[in-house]
Design an enzyme around this catalytic site. Sequence first.
Site, PDB file in Angstrom:
ATOM      1  CB  CYS A   1      -1.202   7.427   1.368  1.00 49.23           C
ATOM      2  SG  CYS A   1      -2.909   6.908   2.120  1.00 49.23           S
TER       3      CYS A   1
ATOM      4  CD  GLU B   1      -2.970  -1.063   0.388  1.00 51.30           C
ATOM      5  OE1 GLU B   1      -3.323  -0.089  -0.063  1.00 51.30           O
ATOM      6  OE2 GLU B   1      -3.627  -2.056   0.323  1.00 51.30           O
TER       7      GLU B   1
HETATM    8  P1  NAD Z   1       8.040   4.716   4.957  1.00 51.12           P
HETATM    9  O1  NAD Z   1       8.366   3.896   3.574  1.00 51.12           O
HETATM   10  O2  NAD Z   1       9.391   5.722   5.280  1.00 51.12           O
HETATM   11  O3  NAD Z   1       8.053   3.714   6.210  1.00 51.12           O
HETATM   12  C1  NAD Z   1       7.125   2.992   6.419  1.00 51.12           C
HETATM   13  C2  NAD Z   1       7.362   1.795   7.334  1.00 51.12           C
HETATM   14  O4  NAD Z   1       8.624   0.957   6.761  1.00 51.12           O
HETATM   15  C3  NAD Z   1       7.853   2.316   8.895  1.00 51.12           C
HETATM   16  O5  NAD Z   1       7.330   1.341   9.705  1.00 51.12           O
HETATM   17  C4  NAD Z   1       9.514   2.128   8.837  1.00 51.12           C
HETATM   18  O6  NAD Z   1      10.137   1.784   9.829  1.00 51.12           O
HETATM   19  C5  NAD Z   1       9.693   0.805   7.774  1.00 51.12           C
HETATM   20  N1  NAD Z   1      10.876   0.967   7.000  1.00 51.12           N
HETATM   21  C6  NAD Z   1      11.621   1.780   6.575  1.00 51.12           C
HETATM   22  N2  NAD Z   1      12.561   1.624   5.839  1.00 51.12           N
HETATM   23  C7  NAD Z   1      12.462   0.020   5.638  1.00 51.12           C
HETATM   24  C8  NAD Z   1      13.524  -0.959   5.094  1.00 51.12           C
HETATM   25  N3  NAD Z   1      14.422  -0.822   4.646  1.00 51.12           N
HETATM   26  N4  NAD Z   1      12.905  -2.360   5.343  1.00 51.12           N
HETATM   27  C9  NAD Z   1      11.481  -2.500   5.989  1.00 51.12           C
HETATM   28  N5  NAD Z   1      10.695  -1.726   6.692  1.00 51.12           N
HETATM   29  C10 NAD Z   1      11.166  -0.220   6.575  1.00 51.12           C
HETATM   30  O7  NAD Z   1       7.041   5.653   5.066  1.00 51.12           O
HETATM   31  P2  NAD Z   1       6.386   6.666   5.835  1.00 51.12           P
HETATM   32  O8  NAD Z   1       7.216   7.946   5.652  1.00 51.12           O
HETATM   33  O9  NAD Z   1       6.328   6.067   7.295  1.00 51.12           O
HETATM   34  O10 NAD Z   1       5.091   6.927   5.264  1.00 51.12           O
HETATM   35  C11 NAD Z   1       4.719   7.941   4.154  1.00 51.12           C
HETATM   36  C12 NAD Z   1       4.590   7.186   3.021  1.00 51.12           C
HETATM   37  O11 NAD Z   1       3.459   5.979   3.093  1.00 51.12           O
HETATM   38  C13 NAD Z   1       3.949   8.004   1.881  1.00 51.12           C
HETATM   39  O12 NAD Z   1       4.601   7.693   0.718  1.00 51.12           O
HETATM   40  C14 NAD Z   1       2.360   7.605   1.861  1.00 51.12           C
HETATM   41  O13 NAD Z   1       1.976   7.917   0.678  1.00 51.12           O
HETATM   42  C15 NAD Z   1       2.552   6.046   2.129  1.00 51.12           C
HETATM   43  N6  NAD Z   1       1.225   5.605   2.713  1.00 51.12           N
HETATM   44  C16 NAD Z   1       0.217   4.986   1.944  1.00 51.12           C
HETATM   45  C17 NAD Z   1      -0.765   4.601   2.363  1.00 51.12           C
HETATM   46  C18 NAD Z   1      -1.719   3.495   1.336  1.00 51.12           C
HETATM   47  O14 NAD Z   1      -2.516   3.186   2.347  1.00 51.12           O
HETATM   48  N7  NAD Z   1      -1.426   3.334   0.269  1.00 51.12           N
HETATM   49  C19 NAD Z   1      -1.142   5.098   3.531  1.00 51.12           C
HETATM   50  C20 NAD Z   1      -0.411   5.881   4.159  1.00 51.12           C
HETATM   51  C21 NAD Z   1       0.699   6.217   3.793  1.00 51.12           C
END
Ligand code: NAD
Length: 483
Positions: A259, A225
């Site tokens: 998002c 997602e």
């Molecule tokens: P992010 O990708 O930086 O982090 C998300 C999660 O992944 C966190 O728990 C983080 O600790 C973990 N993570 C980070 N690096 C990782 C790695 N290398 N391996 C495994 N896990 C890792 O995202 P964010 O800044 O927390 O959230 C914002 C993003 O999420 C935006 O792009 C937004 O559009 C998206 N988002 C999507 C939805 C949806 O439903 N499609 C909903 C909310 C947010």
Amino acid sequence: MATTSTSLESHSTITTPEKLRSLLDRQRAAFLEEGVATYEVRIDRTDRLIALMVENRDEIASALNEDFGHRSYEASLLTDVWFVIDSYKYNKLHLRDWMQPETHGAMFPDAQARVEYQAKGVVGVVSPWNFPWNLAFDPIGYAIAAGNRVMLKPSELTPATSILMAKLANQYFDETELAVVQGGPEVGAAFTALPFDHLIFTGSTKVGSAIMRAAAASLMPVTLELGGKSPTLIGRSADLGDAVRRILTAKTFNAGQVCLAPDYVLLPKELEEQFVLDAKTAVASMYPTLKKNPDYTSIVNETHFSRLKNWLADAELKGAEAIELNPASEDLSDVAARRFAPTLLLKVTDDMTILQEEIFGPLLPVVTYETIDEAIAFINARSRPLALYYFSNDMAEERQVLNRTISGGVTVNDCMTHAFDHSLPFGGIGASGMGAYHGKQGFLTFSHARAIYRQSKTPEAALLFRPPFGEPVKAFLEKGITK
Ligand code: NAD
């Protein structure tokens, strides 16, 4: 309430690959020992999820407030508490029906063909910071309704919330039913390297891509997602004032850290001036002030605050006209408070970061168009978005827009609403993700559709594939291989 042998302290130290693996093994062993989780067991777990949210609503909202610097109390209860509880209630209403095996027509009259929806086992959930409870506990609800065990790794950017999640999971569930693991990208990488039976990741496209690479090693099924730039197209037949109010409502919700936020607006050129006037009115009516307004949420941290400032500066440097929607003309420069005024950006061009990257904040670029074909081409020249918003009263044009664009979901004449309807699948496509959950699709995502065939006792059923292939098989093929 479940009794648990594992303390919160020990949960927070489960961060090494070995300890994570051992937790997964304990969950998988409990899953296998239980056999099929009955309807009653799934309802009991769902009821405990409901109790967890209802009984701790204030603690949940305060932790969110602490993590964001300031977060609207009502907005927190709406998105991160009420929505999730409502979704659990929806699951309870439909679960018995979803769990029913599907009977299909079989090849022979006395044979049986059916699909049974089997729990996959242990589901891994990795969630982001912007709606921490919603994006962790809503998928958890579906995974549990489908009969699975769950391990969650929430975001390190909302630490008070993540600690509360671990505490409450520990209080309401045994660690073999639901466990919360703490940590940042490093723990995230170790977590997603585990061979879960399914992994759902909500976060950025960049991390999503790394997760898919990691999942390939164990052929772990993933639901991604992700984010992206959701276009908001205003047609010439739209009620402009209404459209602008709805767009600004969505764009200022959680200060644009959504998002599904309308990322940029596509607008007929001649409507630009009126759009700006209506946007000023809309923001003034919702937020007469911004600096201390309890309804207006802060930007989550300094990194994101300066990112938005930099992207605004980049756009202005390259010729954009910025219109700050700051009704009381307050000074919002205090970095500690991180209040960022909704800001329209006119005269934007492709070389500006705000037209390249997902904005995730209250900046709103306005792109003008002459013809609807031009607007559609603008959308199609970019990555497939999570959502498309279209405002219009012209059904023929609406059909054209729907037929000629691709996005995860669509809301017509509003923003984001398709994601609040539990009956609709929610997910992206292309760079905005793969797979979906919500409603029955949520149950299906965390279930294995197992094909079960009980063979007929008729002699033909045994002989069809068994040589020597004599006349009956030849006659059968002659009859079947026809146009
Ligand atoms: P992010 O990708 O930086 O982090 C998300 C999660 O992944 C966190 O728990 C983080 O600790 C973990 N993570 C980070 N690096 C990782 C790695 N290398 N391996 C495994 N896990 C890792 O995202 P964010 O800044 O927390 O959230 C914002 C993003 O999420 C935006 O792009 C937004 O559009 C998206 N988002 C999507 C939805 C949806 O439903 N499609 C909903 C909310 C947010």
